[in-house]
Design an enzyme around this catalytic site. Sequence first.
Site, PDB file in Angstrom:
ATOM      1  N   HIS A 128       0.847  -1.196   0.000  1.00  0.00           N
ATOM      2  CA  HIS A 128       0.000   0.000   0.000  1.00  0.00           C
ATOM      3  C   HIS A 128       0.882   1.246   0.000  1.00  0.00           C
ATOM      4  CE1 HIS A 128      -3.782  -2.058   1.898  1.00  0.00           C
ATOM      5  NE2 HIS A 128      -3.267  -2.766   0.893  1.00  0.00           N
ATOM      6  N   GLU A 186       0.801   3.914   1.714  1.00  0.00           N
ATOM      7  CA  GLU A 186       1.203   4.389   3.038  1.00  0.00           C
ATOM      8  C   GLU A 186       2.395   3.605   3.573  1.00  0.00           C
ATOM      9  OE1 GLU A 186      -3.394   4.491   2.899  1.00  0.00           O
ATOM     10  OE2 GLU A 186      -1.792   3.248   2.114  1.00  0.00           O
ATOM     11  N   CYS A 239      -6.171   1.907   5.556  1.00  0.00           N
ATOM     12  CA  CYS A 239      -6.776   0.693   6.106  1.00  0.00           C
ATOM     13  C   CYS A 239      -6.215   0.474   7.517  1.00  0.00           C
ATOM     14  CB  CYS A 239      -6.477  -0.494   5.200  1.00  0.00           C
ATOM     15  SG  CYS A 239      -4.754  -1.040   5.252  1.00  0.00           S
ATOM     16  N   CYS A 295      -2.362  -0.186   7.604  1.00  0.00           N
ATOM     17  CA  CYS A 295      -1.535   1.010   7.419  1.00  0.00           C
ATOM     18  C   CYS A 295      -1.632   1.939   8.631  1.00  0.00           C
ATOM     19  CB  CYS A 295      -1.948   1.728   6.143  1.00  0.00           C
ATOM     20  SG  CYS A 295      -1.569   0.796   4.644  1.00  0.00           S
TER      21      CYS A 295
END
Length: 153
Positions: free
Chosen positions: A46, A48, A76, A79
């Site tokens: 991801h 992040e 999410c 993260c």
Amino acid sequence: MRMALEEAVLAASEGEVPVGAILVHQGNVVARTHNHVERDKRGFAHAELLAIEEATQKLGMWRLDDCVLYVTKEPCPMCAGAMVNCRLPRLVFGCGDKRTGGAGGALNVTAMPDGIHQVSVTSGVLADECLTIIQEFFRKRRQDISKNKDNRE
């Protein structure tokens, strides 16, 4: 957030869910990235996490004191947990995610009452633009799936 939006556009052009992230340390950009889940075949690639990883490498420390993470979509829980673990002081995101968001949407990992750290969260920055990129990406993906079904029949 504009830079994060540019990264989200790049992600979409690569077939990635269009989420972009920028990590700033003391006013300087130290990480700029977007989702690489499809490219890397890693479900945790991801934007992040990639930004956090890049920043910790560049800064030579795991604690992200004096940093701000800008991301186009609410992170999410995975993260958000990484932000807590890295002691990120501030998160700024664009559009929220009521189904899977971890910073106040579905859960609030960033503000667990008895947690090891709480992240200050600012939401809704350029939210309409951030949401539009995601909605257009998934609208196009649904159209492509529909066309492929029609071609097979």
